[in-house]
Design a protein around this motif. Structure first.
Motif, PDB file in Angstrom:
ATOM      1  N   MET A 190       3.488  -5.893   0.819  1.00 60.47           N
ATOM      2  CA  MET A 190       3.599  -5.799  -0.635  1.00 60.47           C
ATOM      3  C   MET A 190       2.275  -5.357  -1.252  1.00 60.47           C
ATOM      4  O   MET A 190       2.244  -4.601  -2.231  1.00 60.47           O
ATOM      5  N   MET A 191       1.165  -5.822  -0.666  1.00 65.20           N
ATOM      6  CA  MET A 191      -0.141  -5.454  -1.199  1.00 65.20           C
ATOM      7  C   MET A 191      -0.390  -3.952  -1.023  1.00 65.20           C
ATOM      8  O   MET A 191      -0.935  -3.281  -1.916  1.00 65.20           O
ATOM      9  N   GLU A 192       0.016  -3.397   0.111  1.00 64.68           N
ATOM     10  CA  GLU A 192      -0.152  -1.955   0.327  1.00 64.68           C
ATOM     11  C   GLU A 192       0.635  -1.154  -0.708  1.00 64.68           C
ATOM     12  O   GLU A 192       0.161  -0.139  -1.237  1.00 64.68           O
ATOM     13  N   ALA A 193       1.869  -1.641  -0.993  1.00 61.30           N
ATOM     14  CA  ALA A 193       2.674  -0.957  -2.010  1.00 61.30           C
ATOM     15  C   ALA A 193       2.009  -1.042  -3.383  1.00 61.30           C
ATOM     16  O   ALA A 193       1.997  -0.071  -4.169  1.00 61.30           O
ATOM     17  N   ALA A 194       1.431  -2.219  -3.682  1.00 65.61           N
ATOM     18  CA  ALA A 194       0.760  -2.395  -4.971  1.00 65.61           C
ATOM     19  C   ALA A 194      -0.492  -1.527  -5.053  1.00 65.61           C
ATOM     20  O   ALA A 194      -0.823  -0.953  -6.110  1.00 65.61           O
ATOM     21  N   ASP A 195      -1.219  -1.448  -3.916  1.00 66.22           N
ATOM     22  CA  ASP A 195      -2.411  -0.586  -3.896  1.00 66.22           C
ATOM     23  C   ASP A 195      -2.031   0.878  -4.134  1.00 66.22           C
ATOM     24  O   ASP A 195      -2.760   1.628  -4.801  1.00 66.22           O
ATOM     25  N   ASP A 196      -0.898   1.289  -3.571  1.00 64.54           N
ATOM     26  CA  ASP A 196      -0.435   2.665  -3.794  1.00 64.54           C
ATOM     27  C   ASP A 196      -0.081   2.893  -5.271  1.00 64.54           C
ATOM     28  O   ASP A 196      -0.322   3.977  -5.834  1.00 64.54           O
ATOM     29  N   ALA A 197       0.499   1.846  -5.905  1.00 65.98           N
ATOM     30  CA  ALA A 197       0.942   1.989  -7.296  1.00 65.98           C
ATOM     31  C   ALA A 197      -0.231   2.005  -8.276  1.00 65.98           C
ATOM     32  O   ALA A 197      -0.095   2.532  -9.398  1.00 65.98           O
ATOM     33  N   VAL A 198      -1.363   1.418  -7.885  1.00 60.19           N
ATOM     34  CA  VAL A 198      -2.480   1.351  -8.822  1.00 60.19           C
ATOM     35  C   VAL A 198      -3.207   2.697  -8.928  1.00 60.19           C
ATOM     36  O   VAL A 198      -3.944   2.949  -9.901  1.00 60.19           O
ATOM     37  N   GLY A 199      -2.995   3.570  -7.936  1.00 59.23           N
ATOM     38  CA  GLY A 199      -3.686   4.865  -7.936  1.00 59.23           C
ATOM     39  C   GLY A 199      -3.405   5.697  -9.185  1.00 59.23           C
ATOM     40  O   GLY A 199      -4.346   6.123  -9.894  1.00 59.23           O
ATOM     41  N   PRO A 200      -2.128   5.971  -9.515  1.00 60.86           N
ATOM     42  CA  PRO A 200      -1.839   6.765 -10.716  1.00 60.86           C
ATOM     43  C   PRO A 200      -2.373   6.125 -11.991  1.00 60.86           C
ATOM     44  O   PRO A 200      -2.824   6.832 -12.913  1.00 60.86           O
ATOM     45  N   LEU A 201      -2.340   4.775 -12.048  1.00 57.68           N
ATOM     46  CA  LEU A 201      -2.835   4.091 -13.240  1.00 57.68           C
ATOM     47  C   LEU A 201      -4.334   4.310 -13.407  1.00 57.68           C
ATOM     48  O   LEU A 201      -4.821   4.591 -14.521  1.00 57.68           O
ATOM     49  N   LEU A 202      -5.093   4.220 -12.332  1.00 53.45           N
ATOM     50  CA  LEU A 202      -6.546   4.413 -12.405  1.00 53.45           C
ATOM     51  C   LEU A 202      -6.892   5.872 -12.739  1.00 53.45           C
ATOM     52  O   LEU A 202      -7.871   6.147 -13.463  1.00 53.45           O
ATOM     53  N   GLU A 203      -6.110   6.812 -12.223  1.00 52.07           N
ATOM     54  CA  GLU A 203      -6.344   8.229 -12.533  1.00 52.07           C
ATOM     55  C   GLU A 203      -6.157   8.490 -14.025  1.00 52.07           C
ATOM     56  O   GLU A 203      -6.942   9.234 -14.658  1.00 52.07           O
ATOM     57  N   LEU A 204      -5.116   7.869 -14.572  1.00 53.46           N
ATOM     58  CA  LEU A 204      -4.858   8.045 -15.997  1.00 53.46           C
ATOM     59  C   LEU A 204      -5.983   7.468 -16.841  1.00 53.46           C
ATOM     60  O   LEU A 204      -6.451   8.092 -17.812  1.00 53.46           O
TER      61      LEU A 204
END
Length: 375
Positions: A130-144
């Motif tokens: 679940m943490m890996e999935a969450a880490d993947d999801a945070v990428g677009p948010l940080l780019e924005l």
């Protein structure tokens, strides 16, 4: 029937042997009890002690794998095999020499362990995934946020990321409070509306990390608690087993061994006392008549032939005393008395030899006959 000294000595010896055999028989009976108790120790008590130790070792082996399954482990096969191993021990405890209440208590704890073993094995690794999935999801948010140049919100997002990472390290559900605080700051920020589309998938997956972590922590805690209760019950049952079963049996064995030692020592001591007493009495009954006979012979050597042995015995010494008394009587009346008559010139005495080898009477009779012919 003549009672010989040899027969008396043999009888005395047999008496001592009989006493030793009687005490030896008691010792053998006691020894058979020790043998039975020893067999029980080896067959039951040691088996039970081994079962207690085996249960500890088996649980430790299961726990080491259940709380940290190695890569490539067939988890369902491991759960099934572990459950069967622990379940088989329940029947062995009911068949052991443990008190029934203790066996039931251990079986109850084993049941709790068997029930709790599956969840931590199945849930292991879920929080990490679940943490890996969450880490993947945070990428677009940080780019924005980087495009917007919003440093304050970027820091809050990183606080949220660290919170769901920390729960995997600390196993502390309170880490979610730090995430909720960071999430509230993000959602209450004036610029949040522009982030909503990228933020919500991240938040959903971050919450999934906490949910998976809490489920795993609870399952791990439940299994560990069941294991601790099992270990505690094994310790208590072992102490009770030693106090109620092993210690009394050990004391009984020691008591029997001590009793055997006392009986054997008493038998040997009594046999020695009887042997000494018999030896002393026998020596006295032999030496006293021999001493009297020696005194009689010494007296006869001096010409005192009126000495007699007053022995009322029917053994060899009695026969000796009778023969010596008869010899002294014969010497006094058949030899000395005729010689006394002869010294006075009286040749009217008669001498009757016992047989041809009776040299003394034959010589005296010949002397009497020759003197009568001369006269």
């Amino acid at each position: 029937m003549l009672s010989s000294i040899k027969a008396k000595l043999i009888s005395s010896f047999l008496l001592v042997v009989a006493i030793v055999l009687v005490f030896g028989g008691f010792v053998m009976i006691k020894t058979s009890n020790v043998k039975a108790l020893t067999t029980t120790f080896v067959g039951d008590y040691w088996t039970t002690a081994d079962l207690l130790m085996e249960t500890r070792i088996t649980f430790e082996e299961v726990a080491n794998i259940a709380l940290a399954p190695p890569e490539g482990l067939d988890r369902e096969a491991f759960i099934l095999e572990s459950s069967r191993s622990l379940d088989a021990m329940k029947d062995r405890f009911h068949q052991s020499s443990l008190p029934r209440s203790e066996a039931d208590a251990i079986v109850g704890e084993l049941n709790d362990v068997i029930v709790a073993i599956a969840e931590p094995v199945r849930l292991f690794g879920n929080p990490g995934a679940m943490m890996e999935a969450a880490d993947d999801a945070v990428g677009p948010l940080l780019e924005l946020l980087e495009k917007q140049g919003n440093t304050a919100l970027t820091n809050k997002v990183w606080e949220a990321v660290m919170a769901f990472n920390d729960i995997l390290i600390t196993n502390d559900p309170a880490e979610k409070n730090a995430f909720d605080s960071a999430a509230n700051n993000i959602e209450s920020h004036p610029d949040f509306a522009s982030l909503r589309t990228a933020y919500m998938p991240f938040k959903q997956k971050a919450l999934a990390v906490f949910s998976a972590a809490v489920d795993y922590i609870d399952a791990r805690k439940k299994f560990s608690t069941a294991g601790e209760k099992l270990a505690h019950q094994l310790d208590e049952s072992e102490a009770t087993f030693e106090r109620v079963v092993v210690d009394p049996a050990s004391q009984e064995v020691l008591a029997v061994l001590t009793s055997n030692q006392v009986i054997l020592s008493s038998g040997l001591f009594l046999s020695a006392i009887i042997a000494i007493a018999i030896g002393f009495i026998t020596a006295s009954r032999i030496s006293t008549p021999i001493k009297q006979a020696a005194e009689m012979l010494e007296s006869m050597q001096k010409g005192h032939i009126d000495h007699r042995l007053n022995l009322d015995r029917k053994d060899e010494l009695g026969r000796m005393a009778t023969a010596m008394n008869a010899f002294a009587y014969s010497l006094e009346n058949e030899i000395i008395k005729p010689l006394q008559q002869l010294s006075k010139g009286d040749l009217t005495f008669e001498v009757h030899p016992q047989d041809e080898k009776d040299l003394l009477r034959n010589a005296l009779r010949q002397l009497c006959e020759d003197l009568n012919e001369t006269m």
